[in-house]
Write an enzyme that holds these catalytic residues in place. Sequence first.
Site, short mmCIF file in Angstrom:
data_model
loop_
_atom_site.label_atom_id
_atom_site.label_comp_id
_atom_site.label_asym_id
_atom_site.label_seq_id
_atom_site.Cartn_x
_atom_site.Cartn_y
_atom_site.Cartn_z
CB CYS A 65 -0.81 -0.26 8.25
SG CYS A 65 -1.64 -1.48 7.21
CB CYS A 116 -0.91 -0.02 1.22
SG CYS A 116 -1.99 1.42 1.27
CB CYS A 132 -15.50 -6.58 6.80
SG CYS A 132 -16.74 -6.37 8.06
CB CYS A 192 -18.04 0.82 9.48
SG CYS A 192 -16.98 -0.07 10.64
CB CYS A 210 -1.11 3.77 8.04
SG CYS A 210 -2.16 4.46 6.75
CB CYS A 243 -18.68 -4.04 5.79
SG CYS A 243 -17.63 -2.69 6.35
NE ARG A 254 -19.52 -3.23 13.33
CZ ARG A 254 -20.67 -3.90 13.25
NH1 ARG A 254 -20.77 -5.10 13.76
NH2 ARG A 254 -21.72 -3.36 12.64
N1 SAM Z 1 -6.66 0.68 3.29
C1 SAM Z 1 -7.92 0.97 3.86
C2 SAM Z 1 -7.86 2.10 4.85
O1 SAM Z 1 -6.83 2.34 5.46
O2 SAM Z 1 -8.90 2.75 5.03
C3 SAM Z 1 -8.58 -0.22 4.50
C4 SAM Z 1 -7.80 -1.29 5.20
S1 SAM Z 1 -7.03 -0.78 6.71
C5 SAM Z 1 -5.99 -2.13 7.09
C6 SAM Z 1 -8.36 -0.85 7.89
C7 SAM Z 1 -8.07 -0.39 9.30
O3 SAM Z 1 -7.35 -1.40 9.99
C8 SAM Z 1 -7.24 0.85 9.52
O4 SAM Z 1 -7.97 2.02 9.36
C9 SAM Z 1 -6.79 0.69 10.95
O5 SAM Z 1 -7.71 1.32 11.82
C10 SAM Z 1 -6.82 -0.83 11.18
N2 SAM Z 1 -5.47 -1.36 11.39
C11 SAM Z 1 -4.49 -1.54 10.47
N3 SAM Z 1 -3.37 -2.05 11.05
C12 SAM Z 1 -3.64 -2.19 12.36
C13 SAM Z 1 -2.88 -2.65 13.48
N4 SAM Z 1 -1.62 -3.05 13.35
N5 SAM Z 1 -3.47 -2.68 14.69
C14 SAM Z 1 -4.75 -2.27 14.83
N6 SAM Z 1 -5.52 -1.82 13.81
C15 SAM Z 1 -4.97 -1.77 12.60
FE1 SF4 Z 2 -2.78 1.21 3.37
FE2 SF4 Z 2 -2.69 0.02 5.74
FE3 SF4 Z 2 -2.92 2.66 5.59
FE4 SF4 Z 2 -5.00 1.09 4.85
S1 SF4 Z 2 -4.14 1.29 6.90
S2 SF4 Z 2 -4.19 2.90 3.79
S3 SF4 Z 2 -3.87 -0.65 4.01
S4 SF4 Z 2 -1.16 1.44 4.88
#
Ligand code: SAM
Ligand code: SF4
Length: 331
Positions: free
Chosen positions: A57, A50, A94, A186, A54, A126, A258
């Site tokens: 992530c 990606c 989801c 959500c 973040c 979702c 949730r």
């Molecule tokens: N890429 C899209 C986005 O960021 O909106 C959707 C997928 S993203 C993985 C969905 C959510 O997963 C993120 O907004 C974050 O809140 C949560 N998330 C991702 N990595 C995480 C982690 N290591 N621990 C807890 N929550 C996490």
């Molecule tokens: Fe990409 Fe992860 Fe950020 Fe979603 S949370 S935008 S998957 S880096």
Amino acid sequence: MNSHTVEDVRAIHDLPITTLIFRAQEVHHLHQDPSGVQACALKSIKTGSCPEDCKYCPQSAHYETFVASETLLDTETILRDARLARDAGATRFCMGAAWSKIPEGAQFESVLDTVSVVNDMGMEVCCTFGMLEENQAVRLREAGCSVYNHNLDTSREFYSEIITTRSYDDRMETLSNVRKAGMEVCCGGILGMGESKKDRLGLLAELANLNPQPESVPINALVPVEGTPLENNEKVDGIAFVRVVATARILMPKAMVRLSAGRTDMSEELQTLCFLAGANSIFLGDKLLTTPNPDKDEDSVLLEKLGLRNIHPDEARSAQGRKVEASVSAA
Ligand code: SAM
Ligand code: SF4
Ligand code: DTB
């Protein structure tokens, strides 16, 4: 329109825990089915690489983690998991994709087909695919996606310390496009990223001030993943987590709250406190998107011990309607 200030939220959040849980319970019993927990299933349909940064992530291309990138899965592969999830009792499916924003073209068309078939299977669909335009939101809704997940994650102030490649307002704009298209929202956040208490209160105020409020509020505990900048973060304090759940329940009475990422590190007792504080949904299955989740048998044992049952959201809504009507006519 709601205009909760951080100080209003603090006044709830900082109540003695006995009063806080009592108030959350009052709201929960009035607006929700207190014996019900909705089971949702998660499936990563496009994993890793990606472009966003973040810091929490494991799927960000900016960090080297255990995640192996995969291109978009085809409809048949996703359906196999959707059927298993439905047979295991999930009522919401989801699908998550590690996209910064939804791509146009063949990939989007394929996703629309998948959404439509999962919807026909009778599960709520979702999606969480990153940023989207209003016309894409409309197409998703028309295909059968009733909910879009897009988290604010933390306070506006702390956001830029966690993500530099997009802004809080970008997130707000996607949420507004989701609403304009007539989908449910959500939207929630993550605790344990190094945020202060004020950042947690700020996130809760932002969520509660969304107009209309989100129908679904996922509260995640950070899963620290090796290779990400937050890999060594300390686990979020359990009681601090419960306070956020209870405050979310009080501020957003109609939302499904949730209990999302981070449950593998929570004791049965802590999860029970979260249910007492108003959480009424979990993700079912041994994997979230890329990280582990409790085994479904462990979850069944816990729900059985607690006397809680797996409910369909329509059931929750009609129970909620009946109770609110009764309390209004009694008043
Ligand atoms: N890429 C899209 C986005 O960021 O909106 C959707 C997928 S993203 C993985 C969905 C959510 O997963 C993120 O907004 C974050 O809140 C949560 N998330 C991702 N990595 C995480 C982690 N290591 N621990 C807890 N929550 C996490
Ligand atoms: Fe990409 Fe992860 Fe950020 Fe979603 S949370 S935008 S998957 S880096
Ligand atoms: C949300 O707030 N939590 C879920 C769901 N929405 C998509 C995702 C949690 C992902 C945790 C990290 C992973 O497994 O990759």
